[in-house]
Structure formats: structure tokens, C-alpha cells
Design an enzyme around this catalytic site. Structure first.
Site, PDB file in Angstrom:
ATOM      1  CB  THR A  46      -0.908   0.019   1.247  1.00 24.33           C
ATOM      2  OG1 THR A  46      -1.666  -1.185   1.291  1.00 24.33           O
ATOM      3  CG2 THR A  46      -1.855   1.208   1.212  1.00 24.33           C
ATOM      4  CB  THR A  47       3.744   2.245   2.148  1.00 23.47           C
ATOM      5  OG1 THR A  47       2.996   1.909   3.318  1.00 23.47           O
ATOM      6  CG2 THR A  47       4.546   3.491   2.437  1.00 23.47           C
ATOM      7  CE1 TYR A 109     -16.645  -0.131  -4.527  1.00 26.34           C
ATOM      8  CE2 TYR A 109     -17.059  -2.042  -5.898  1.00 26.34           C
ATOM      9  CZ  TYR A 109     -17.382  -0.762  -5.512  1.00 26.34           C
ATOM     10  OH  TYR A 109     -18.446  -0.117  -6.088  1.00 26.34           O
ATOM     11  CE1 TYR A 135      -2.006  -4.683   5.673  1.00 28.59           C
ATOM     12  CE2 TYR A 135      -1.512  -4.418   3.339  1.00 28.59           C
ATOM     13  CZ  TYR A 135      -1.681  -3.871   4.591  1.00 28.59           C
ATOM     14  OH  TYR A 135      -1.542  -2.519   4.766  1.00 28.59           O
ATOM     15  NE  ARG A 140      -4.369   2.141   3.167  1.00 25.11           N
ATOM     16  CZ  ARG A 140      -4.217   3.266   2.473  1.00 25.11           C
ATOM     17  NH1 ARG A 140      -4.883   3.430   1.335  1.00 25.11           N
ATOM     18  NH2 ARG A 140      -3.393   4.207   2.881  1.00 25.11           N
ATOM     19  CE  LYS A 163       1.292  -4.160   6.963  1.00 25.88           C
ATOM     20  NZ  LYS A 163       1.568  -3.333   5.763  1.00 25.88           N
ATOM     21  CB  ILE A 205       5.012  -5.019   7.447  1.00 23.17           C
ATOM     22  CG1 ILE A 205       5.511  -6.468   7.351  1.00 23.17           C
ATOM     23  CG2 ILE A 205       5.124  -4.337   6.075  1.00 23.17           C
ATOM     24  CD1 ILE A 205       4.735  -7.338   6.373  1.00 23.17           C
TER      25      ILE A 205
END
Length: 287
Positions: A46-47, A109, A135, A140, A163, A205
Site C-alpha cells: 500500500t505504501t 471493495y 494482510y 482500506r 500482517k 511491516i
């Protein structure tokens, strides 16, 4: 998977003013975090603004990271999505040379059921030639991977860890209480790292490790006092990193450090003047 304990850094993808990828900045960043003591790199999470990179750009970034890393630390590759068949196609068309594991985000989504999440991850784990990290980031994806689902997936031979970025310590405790002995419970929130270690977690992380790798080395590998002080030192900066969403804050901090520019891709915008001043003031205190 002992090599994936400690600090994994969720690398940003540096950009020039024209939004093109800054590969020189990426090299400086990789040298900075490895020299600072991170245990492994996480590429295209994501980052790393993965959702705004083309398929070709993703391949270029991965190749550059593997080249610049030159085998110094393990590399975990972000590979997930909300279209299971598309993820399987990506796996089939990826060269995994130099990749230790993948980090695969829960489908976003679509808001699948827990049974759907299990089926999605089992399909990925069955197809992937390297181990898989789950994850969970409900903020999100708009759906949570429950502790029960995590524990069910932990029985798969190719799923090695989770994660956890739910911010729900009770859920993390439920996982830790019953997870397999070799399962890696990894924090997805910088400030939760110390708490997760206390219940059997394996590390972090991290977003802020892009800028402060030595702090996370102390947090994950220092004495109890060093670890606690490192965790407390993150408090002034942590909220600023997310005030205008990630990775706006961390890129601004890296810009103040001279590692890379703070350009992000639309629909993200560079840090506002107000946020820039706040981050600059906290950065000055770190010197």
C-alpha cells in the site's frame, strides 16, 4: 521463516515532479533502510502506491529493488487484489527469483464473506511458488479477516503469517492464543508493534521505518528499555504520517531527510503546507 522476523519496511515508491519513477531515489532509500538495520524489504505494498502503478512499472520497480538490494536482506513482494483470477494470472506470469514471500491483501471493495476470503487465499497459496503472508487492513478493504478465519488459513502449508492492521488487540490475542507455533503474527501498525510482541508477535511491516530504520531496529531487537523508548519516540510523528493519508506523510518526512521527493500520484496530493510544517518541526527535534 526466521528471516522474516523483526522489521520489514513497506517501501515507498519515489516519484519525480512529472510523476515518473525516481529510481535514484529508490536506491538511496533502499541503502538507507538496510544500513539502518531493517530485516527485510516489502516491495509494492500500500505504501508503495501500487494501485497507481501500471503493470510495466510494477515490474520495473520490483526489478530495481532486487538489483539494488543485491541479496542483502529478504524481499517480500506485494501481490493481491479483489479479483482472484487476476491475482492467479499475475502469479503465473511472475519470476519469483529473489523473492522470499508475497504479501497479499484481503480482497477490497467486494466485501466477501469469511468463506469467500478463505477460498480466495487458499487459491493463491496453492498457486504461489513462495510462501504467503495474509494482510488484514479493514480500514482500506472494508472487510475484516476474523481471528477464526486467520486460524483456519494458518493451517495451510504455504501460508506463513498475517500482517494485522485491524488495530484490534483482542482479535490479535485470539490469533496468538491458538496459532501454529511457527506462524508469524506481524503488526501492520507501527505503534502496535510493542503490544504484539508482548503476546507472541514476530515484528512489524512498517511505514515509518522508511525514515527511521534504526528506531525500529531498537524496537525489535534492543533491550526491553531500548525497545520501550523506541516505541515511545514514535508518538509525536505517528499521527502526522496519516493525517492526509499514507504515504503522503512519510514521503514528506523522507523529503526533509533528503532521501527522495515527496511527490505522490493522483488522487493523492503532496502534504499541505500545514502538514509539511508540522512534520518539519518534529523532524528538527530528531536531529
Amino acid at each position: 521463516m526466521q528471516q522474516l522476523k523483526g522489521t520489514g519496511v513497506a517501501l515507498v515508491t519515489p516519484f519525480h515532479d512529472d510523476y515518473s519513477i525516481d529510481f535514484d531515489g529508490l536506491k538511496r532509500l533502499i541503502d538507507h533502510v538496510i544500513d539502518g538495520g531493517v530485516d527485510y524489504l516489502v516491495v509494492l505494498g500500500t505504501t508503495g502506491e501500487t494501485v497507481t502503478l501500471s503493470a510495466s512499472e510494477k515490474k520495473q520497480v520490483l526489478a530495481a529493488c532486487l538489483e539494488y538490494n543485491a541479496g542483502r536482506v529478504p524481499v517480500v513482494y506485494g501481490m493481491g487484489g479483489n479479483n482472484t483470477m487476476s491475482v492467479l494470472s499475475d502469479i503465473a506470469n511472475t519470476d519469483f527469483t529473489g523473492i522470499t514471500a508475497i504479501l497479499s491483501v484481503s480482497p477490497y471493495y467486494n466485501k466477501p464473506t469469511q468463506a469467500g476470503i478463505i477460498a480466495h487465499y487458499k487459491a493463491i497459496a496453492d498457486a504461489c511458488p513462495v510462501p504467503v503472508f495474509l494482510y488484514n487492513i479493514p480500514g482500506r478493504t472494508m472487510s475484516n479477516i476474523t481471528a477464526e478465519t486467520t486460524l483456519s488459513l494458518a493451517e495451510h502449508s504455504n501460508i506463513i503469517g498475517m500482517k494485522e492492521a485491524s488495530g484490534n488487540l483482542e482479535q490479535c490475542m485470539q490469533i496468538a492464543a491458538k496459532m501454529p507455533k511457527d506462524f508469524l503474527l506481524v503488526s501492520g501498525d507501527d505503534l502496535m508493534t510493542k503490544a504484539l510482541y508482548s503476546i507472541g508477535g514476530s515484528g512489524i511491516i512498517s511505514v515509518m521505518a522508511n525514515a527511521l530504520p534504526a528506531t525500529f531496529k531498537a524496537l525489535c531487537h534492543g533491550s526491553e528499555e531500548e525497545s520501550l523508548q523506541a516505541a515511545f519516540s514514535l508518538l509525536p510523528l505517528n499521527s502526522l504520517m496519516y493525517e492526509e493519508s499514507n504515504p503522503v506523510g512519510i514521503k514528506n518526512l523522507l523529503c526533509h531527510m533528503g532521501i527522495c521527493d515527496d511527490q505522490v500520484r493522483l488522487p493523492m496530493l503532496r502534504a499541505s503546507l500545514t502538514l509539511n510544517q508540522k512534520i518539519k518541526a518534529e523532524f528538527q527535534k530528531l536531529k
